[in-house]
Scaffold this motif. Structure first.
Motif, PDB file in Angstrom:
ATOM      1  N   ALA A  32      -1.165 -25.288   7.143  1.00  8.92           N
ATOM      2  CA  ALA A  32      -2.057 -25.802   8.188  1.00  8.92           C
ATOM      3  C   ALA A  32      -1.646 -27.223   8.532  1.00  8.92           C
ATOM      4  O   ALA A  32      -2.322 -28.201   8.199  1.00  8.92           O
ATOM      5  N   GLY A  33      -0.492 -27.345   9.178  1.00  8.25           N
ATOM      6  CA  GLY A  33      -0.024 -28.646   9.612  1.00  8.25           C
ATOM      7  C   GLY A  33       0.279 -29.580   8.465  1.00  8.25           C
ATOM      8  O   GLY A  33       0.988 -29.222   7.520  1.00  8.25           O
ATOM      9  N   GLU A  34      -0.282 -30.776   8.506  1.00  8.53           N
ATOM     10  CA  GLU A  34       0.023 -31.794   7.513  1.00  8.53           C
ATOM     11  C   GLU A  34      -0.771 -31.642   6.228  1.00  8.53           C
ATOM     12  O   GLU A  34      -0.501 -32.341   5.250  1.00  8.53           O
ATOM     13  N   THR A  35      -1.751 -30.744   6.205  1.00  4.63           N
ATOM     14  CA  THR A  35      -2.522 -30.554   4.974  1.00  4.63           C
ATOM     15  C   THR A  35      -1.675 -29.826   3.936  1.00  4.63           C
ATOM     16  O   THR A  35      -0.693 -29.164   4.260  1.00  4.63           O
ATOM     17  N   ASP A  36      -2.047 -29.952   2.678  1.00  7.78           N
ATOM     18  CA  ASP A  36      -1.294 -29.309   1.600  1.00  7.78           C
ATOM     19  C   ASP A  36      -1.340 -27.794   1.752  1.00  7.78           C
ATOM     20  O   ASP A  36      -2.382 -27.216   2.093  1.00  7.78           O
ATOM     21  N   SER A  37      -0.218 -27.148   1.494  1.00  9.86           N
ATOM     22  CA  SER A  37      -0.181 -25.685   1.540  1.00  9.86           C
ATOM     23  C   SER A  37      -1.008 -25.109   0.397  1.00  9.86           C
ATOM     24  O   SER A  37      -1.076 -25.673  -0.695  1.00  9.86           O
ATOM     25  N   VAL A  38      -1.635 -23.963   0.663  1.00 13.88           N
ATOM     26  CA  VAL A  38      -2.460 -23.275  -0.333  1.00 13.88           C
ATOM     27  C   VAL A  38      -1.793 -21.942  -0.669  1.00 13.88           C
ATOM     28  O   VAL A  38      -1.588 -21.105   0.221  1.00 13.88           O
ATOM     29  N   TRP A  39      -1.436 -21.752  -1.934  1.00 15.55           N
ATOM     30  CA  TRP A  39      -0.795 -20.503  -2.369  1.00 15.55           C
ATOM     31  C   TRP A  39      -1.863 -19.441  -2.566  1.00 15.55           C
ATOM     32  O   TRP A  39      -2.858 -19.658  -3.264  1.00 15.55           O
ATOM     33  N   HIS A  40      -1.637 -18.266  -1.978  1.00 18.84           N
ATOM     34  CA  HIS A  40      -2.631 -17.194  -2.077  1.00 18.84           C
ATOM     35  C   HIS A  40      -2.618 -16.558  -3.471  1.00 18.84           C
ATOM     36  O   HIS A  40      -1.557 -16.253  -4.014  1.00 18.84           O
ATOM     37  N   LYS A  41      -3.805 -16.361  -3.998  1.00 18.28           N
ATOM     38  CA  LYS A  41      -3.973 -15.658  -5.268  1.00 18.28           C
ATOM     39  C   LYS A  41      -4.349 -14.201  -5.050  1.00 18.28           C
ATOM     40  O   LYS A  41      -4.375 -13.420  -6.006  1.00 18.28           O
ATOM     41  N   SER A  42      -4.640 -13.832  -3.824  1.00 18.60           N
ATOM     42  CA  SER A  42      -5.136 -12.492  -3.523  1.00 18.60           C
ATOM     43  C   SER A  42      -4.014 -11.587  -3.032  1.00 18.60           C
ATOM     44  O   SER A  42      -2.964 -12.043  -2.567  1.00 18.60           O
ATOM     45  N   ALA A  43      -4.246 -10.286  -3.141  1.00 19.76           N
ATOM     46  CA  ALA A  43      -3.430  -9.247  -2.514  1.00 19.76           C
ATOM     47  C   ALA A  43      -4.388  -8.328  -1.765  1.00 19.76           C
ATOM     48  O   ALA A  43      -5.549  -8.165  -2.170  1.00 19.76           O
ATOM     49  N   LEU A  44      -3.900  -7.705  -0.688  1.00 22.53           N
ATOM     50  CA  LEU A  44      -4.789  -6.989   0.218  1.00 22.53           C
ATOM     51  C   LEU A  44      -4.274  -5.587   0.510  1.00 22.53           C
ATOM     52  O   LEU A  44      -3.087  -5.308   0.374  1.00 22.53           O
ATOM     53  N   VAL A  45      -5.183  -4.718   0.943  1.00 18.81           N
ATOM     54  CA  VAL A  45      -4.809  -3.372   1.355  1.00 18.81           C
ATOM     55  C   VAL A  45      -5.603  -2.986   2.599  1.00 18.81           C
ATOM     56  O   VAL A  45      -6.780  -3.349   2.732  1.00 18.81           O
ATOM     57  N   LEU A  46      -4.935  -2.282   3.524  1.00 12.53           N
ATOM     58  CA  LEU A  46      -5.562  -1.789   4.750  1.00 12.53           C
ATOM     59  C   LEU A  46      -5.314  -0.295   4.843  1.00 12.53           C
ATOM     60  O   LEU A  46      -4.175   0.160   4.813  1.00 12.53           O
ATOM     61  N   ASP A  47      -6.387   0.493   4.941  1.00 10.13           N
ATOM     62  CA  ASP A  47      -6.274   1.950   5.053  1.00 10.13           C
ATOM     63  C   ASP A  47      -5.991   2.306   6.507  1.00 10.13           C
ATOM     64  O   ASP A  47      -6.881   2.286   7.352  1.00 10.13           O
ATOM     65  N   LEU A  48      -4.742   2.632   6.802  1.00 11.23           N
ATOM     66  CA  LEU A  48      -4.338   2.908   8.182  1.00 11.23           C
ATOM     67  C   LEU A  48      -4.927   4.204   8.719  1.00 11.23           C
ATOM     68  O   LEU A  48      -4.956   4.415   9.937  1.00 11.23           O
ATOM     69  N   ALA A  49      -5.388   5.070   7.835  1.00  7.78           N
ATOM     70  CA  ALA A  49      -5.958   6.348   8.266  1.00  7.78           C
ATOM     71  C   ALA A  49      -7.449   6.256   8.580  1.00  7.78           C
ATOM     72  O   ALA A  49      -8.034   7.214   9.087  1.00  7.78           O
ATOM     73  N   ALA A  50      -8.060   5.111   8.291  1.00  3.56           N
ATOM     74  CA  ALA A  50      -9.494   4.951   8.542  1.00  3.56           C
ATOM     75  C   ALA A  50      -9.769   4.834  10.042  1.00  3.56           C
ATOM     76  O   ALA A  50      -8.918   4.392  10.807  1.00  3.56           O
ATOM     77  N   ASP A  51     -10.980   5.221  10.447  1.00  7.27           N
ATOM     78  CA  ASP A  51     -11.362   5.112  11.849  1.00  7.27           C
ATOM     79  C   ASP A  51     -11.382   3.659  12.307  1.00  7.27           C
ATOM     80  O   ASP A  51     -10.992   3.350  13.438  1.00  7.27           O
ATOM     81  N   ALA A  52     -11.838   2.781  11.433  1.00 13.61           N
ATOM     82  CA  ALA A  52     -11.876   1.344  11.731  1.00 13.61           C
ATOM     83  C   ALA A  52     -11.330   0.600  10.513  1.00 13.61           C
ATOM     84  O   ALA A  52     -12.098   0.157   9.657  1.00 13.61           O
ATOM     85  N   PRO A  53     -10.019   0.491  10.400  1.00 15.46           N
ATOM     86  CA  PRO A  53      -9.417  -0.111   9.201  1.00 15.46           C
ATOM     87  C   PRO A  53      -9.903  -1.540   8.960  1.00 15.46           C
ATOM     88  O   PRO A  53      -9.958  -2.362   9.885  1.00 15.46           O
TER      89      PRO A  53
END
Length: 229
Positions: A69-90
């Protein structure tokens, strides 16, 4: 299923020649090859770049990365994500928290598991470490490290074809996961050593390498076809 998914990344807001002003993005979109139309999907829960993603069983997995985010310190993500592509509204859902924080890694799906390969650590520099998420058990485990030095895990690209998992590394070596899944073997010296590139299958016996760069020669325009034994 004949669709292409575009996820996150970063945008440079600075003018050419000015200091970098980089901002991670949360946008997600799907391109339908048949209709030739883009469709916006549910955005990532937070902006993310320098990550990788893979599809397994109609689910899209996002692992690693950071938030710029520009000049602010970078934040390393601790999370992992999943998206169900077969869902009606993923909608994005959180996976069990990974036992690592890394960016510039590669992610690949292989025999019911998602592999998070190499990358840059928040602490400790580049690494060849491999972590494995089992989608059935929902658990993480540590897999065999890549061959080579830490930089061999930096900006790699990975994909499975012909029932085997391959990784193209910074030093220009094509590595393959052994049949028992316990080690990596070097199977080919590539014509061009690339990082931050994309390697994809053309067939069960061919891979294609696109884009990327090297420290010595800069960015690549050439597209290489890799013949597998």
């Amino acid at each position: 299923n004949n669709k292409l998914y575009r996820l996150g990344g970063f945008a440079a807001k600075n003018k050419e020649g000015d200091d970098n002003d980089l901002w991670s993005q949360a946008d997600v979109a799907c391109y339908d090859i048949a209709s030739k139309q883009w469709q916006d999907l549910s955005p990532l829960p937070e902006p993310r770049s320098s990550f990788d993603a893979a599809v397994l069983n109609d689910k899209l997995y996002v692992i690693g990365g950071w938030h710029l985010a520009g000049e602010t310190d970078s934040v390393w993500h601790k999370s992992a994500l999943v998206l169900d592509l077969a869902a009606d509204a993923p909608k994005w859902e959180a996976l069990p928290e990974p036992p690592f924080q890394r960016r510039a890694l590669s992610v690949a799906a292989h025999v019911g598991k998602v592999y998070a390969i190499g990358g840059m650590q928040e602490q400790g520099g580049p690494t060849t470490r491999v972590d494995v998420f089992d989608v059935q058990s929902g658990k993480w485990s540590q897999g065999p490290s890549l061959q080579g030095e830490g930089m061999d895990g930096f900006g790699s690209s990975a994909f499975a074809t012909g029932g085997r998992l391959y990784v193209s590394t910074y030093s220009g070596k094509l590595q393959r996961l052994a049949a028992d899944g316990q080690s990596w073997e070097i199977v080919k010296e590539l014509e061009r050593a690339r990082f931050f590139h994309r390697m994809l299958p053309l067939s069960d016996t061919q891979l294609i390498s696109v884009g990327g760069a090297s420290m010595q020669s800069g960015k690549f325009e050439e597209v290489d076809v890799i013949e597998l034994d």
